[in-house]
Design a protein around this motif. Sequence first.
Motif, short mmCIF file in Angstrom:
data_model
loop_
_atom_site.label_atom_id
_atom_site.label_comp_id
_atom_site.label_asym_id
_atom_site.label_seq_id
_atom_site.Cartn_x
_atom_site.Cartn_y
_atom_site.Cartn_z
N GLY A 1 0.82 -1.21 0.00
CA GLY A 1 0.00 0.00 0.00
C GLY A 1 0.85 1.26 0.00
N PHE A 2 1.87 1.29 0.86
CA PHE A 2 2.74 2.47 0.95
C PHE A 2 3.51 2.68 -0.35
N LEU A 3 4.20 1.63 -0.81
CA LEU A 3 5.03 1.76 -2.00
C LEU A 3 4.18 2.02 -3.25
N GLY A 4 3.05 1.31 -3.37
CA GLY A 4 2.19 1.48 -4.54
C GLY A 4 1.63 2.89 -4.64
N ALA A 5 1.14 3.43 -3.51
CA ALA A 5 0.59 4.79 -3.52
C ALA A 5 1.68 5.82 -3.80
N PHE A 6 2.87 5.59 -3.25
CA PHE A 6 4.00 6.50 -3.49
C PHE A 6 4.33 6.54 -4.98
N LEU A 7 4.45 5.36 -5.61
CA LEU A 7 4.82 5.30 -7.03
C LEU A 7 3.70 5.85 -7.92
N LEU A 8 2.45 5.52 -7.59
CA LEU A 8 1.33 6.03 -8.39
C LEU A 8 1.27 7.55 -8.31
N MET A 9 1.50 8.11 -7.12
CA MET A 9 1.46 9.56 -6.97
C MET A 9 2.61 10.23 -7.72
N ILE A 10 3.78 9.60 -7.73
CA ILE A 10 4.91 10.12 -8.51
C ILE A 10 4.53 10.16 -10.00
N ALA A 11 3.87 9.08 -10.48
CA ALA A 11 3.45 9.03 -11.88
C ALA A 11 2.41 10.12 -12.17
N ILE A 12 1.46 10.33 -11.25
CA ILE A 12 0.44 11.37 -11.45
C ILE A 12 1.09 12.75 -11.51
N LEU A 13 2.03 13.00 -10.60
CA LEU A 13 2.72 14.30 -10.60
C LEU A 13 3.46 14.53 -11.91
N TRP A 14 4.04 13.49 -12.48
CA TRP A 14 4.79 13.64 -13.73
C TRP A 14 3.83 13.84 -14.91
N VAL A 15 2.77 13.04 -14.98
CA VAL A 15 1.83 13.13 -16.10
C VAL A 15 1.13 14.49 -16.13
N PHE A 16 0.77 15.01 -14.96
CA PHE A 16 0.00 16.26 -14.90
C PHE A 16 0.87 17.46 -14.53
N ILE B 1 -5.16 1.04 3.85
CA ILE B 1 -5.45 2.42 3.45
C ILE B 1 -4.58 3.41 4.22
N THR B 2 -4.31 3.14 5.49
CA THR B 2 -3.47 4.06 6.26
C THR B 2 -2.06 4.11 5.68
N SER B 3 -1.52 2.96 5.32
CA SER B 3 -0.18 2.93 4.72
C SER B 3 -0.19 3.62 3.36
N ALA B 4 -1.26 3.43 2.60
CA ALA B 4 -1.34 4.09 1.30
C ALA B 4 -1.42 5.61 1.46
N VAL B 5 -2.16 6.08 2.47
CA VAL B 5 -2.22 7.53 2.74
C VAL B 5 -0.82 8.06 3.07
N MET B 6 -0.07 7.32 3.88
CA MET B 6 1.29 7.74 4.21
C MET B 6 2.17 7.76 2.96
N GLY B 7 2.02 6.74 2.10
CA GLY B 7 2.84 6.67 0.89
C GLY B 7 2.56 7.81 -0.06
N ALA B 8 1.28 8.10 -0.28
CA ALA B 8 0.92 9.22 -1.16
C ALA B 8 1.37 10.55 -0.55
N GLY B 9 1.22 10.68 0.76
CA GLY B 9 1.62 11.91 1.43
C GLY B 9 3.10 12.14 1.43
N ALA B 10 3.88 11.05 1.44
CA ALA B 10 5.34 11.17 1.48
C ALA B 10 5.90 11.76 0.20
N THR B 11 5.10 11.82 -0.88
CA THR B 11 5.60 12.42 -2.12
C THR B 11 5.72 13.94 -2.00
N LYS B 12 5.03 14.54 -1.02
CA LYS B 12 5.25 15.96 -0.77
C LYS B 12 6.66 16.15 -0.23
#
Length: 332
Positions: free
Chosen positions: A144-159, A281-292
């Motif tokens: 959850g953490f790693l997947g959300a982190f990588l997906l958010m990195i991809a979203i930041l790059w695409v947009f 979901i908690t780990s995914a929230v942390m992973g997506a948030g860590a991209t900031k």
Amino acid sequence: MELALVIAVIVIALAFDYTNGFHDAANAIATSVSTRALTPRVALVMAAVMNFVGAFLGTEVADTVGKGIINVPTGQHGLVVVIAALVGAITWNLITWYFGLPSSSSHALIGGLIGAGLASTSVVLWSGIVDKVVIPMVLSPAIGFLGAFLLMIAILWVFRRANPGKTTRGFRLAQSLSAAAMALGHGLQDAQKTMGVIFLALLTTGHVDKDDGIPTWVKISAATAISLGTYSGGWRIMRTLGRRIIHLDPARGFASEAVAATVLYVMAIGLHAPVSTTHTITSAVMGAGATKRLSAVRWGVAKGIILAWVMTIPAAGIVAAGVYAVAHLILE
């Protein structure tokens, strides 16, 4: 007495399912509410409906809980064991709900079964627990953490060159779908755990055989209980998950929900593993948030949540063992 105990197990199991609903309502909708993609009431209605639907998507997790954690003795003795396990799980749910900690209802139930099983000298299926509980318990938050982190990195790059206002509005709409997917996964995972416990009680009294499927009335009652619990709220935990860990924006909310929902489906349908929707979901929230930046995540709050995770199985097990000791004296 045996019939009365069967009825008591079913009622207590549905009560656990209800507490699971309001305890874990935040799993599906906290991020959507905190980013204002959905209003709280609309989010709760949507989550309740999707929980109900998700409960009918399979029985793999129910089979694991009902047949793969402990071998419950037959008759009245077995029913006392199941009652003790449920009371242990409910007690831990209420304690963590009171303090606003998003702990795992799933692991509380499994901890209750293990504690009551050990106290009653029942056979605990440790190999099944390691394969279906411990390994997925470690893997699902990590993925959850790693997947959300990588997906958010991809979203930041695409947009990266997109209009910020349009992008935010688009991800608010996307969050409606990801929140619905998360609620569906919650129903698929958590309603089945209650089905498994009720099946366990019916198995001890000979109302079903081990090779039988989950009865339809058990599916409907479990789905209804978790949906009603979800609709009743769970605002304390929602605040922790939606705001206290990190301040989410719609894109990060979408990334965390999409990844967490995917993990729940794969674990339930592919691996038959009763994983924690809360942990995922908690780990995914942390992973997506860590991209900031890593300091954007409030690690002090996260530390308290992780402590609750670690304590859940042993704490629920200790309570269940104590309840078994008392119930054994009174009922047997």
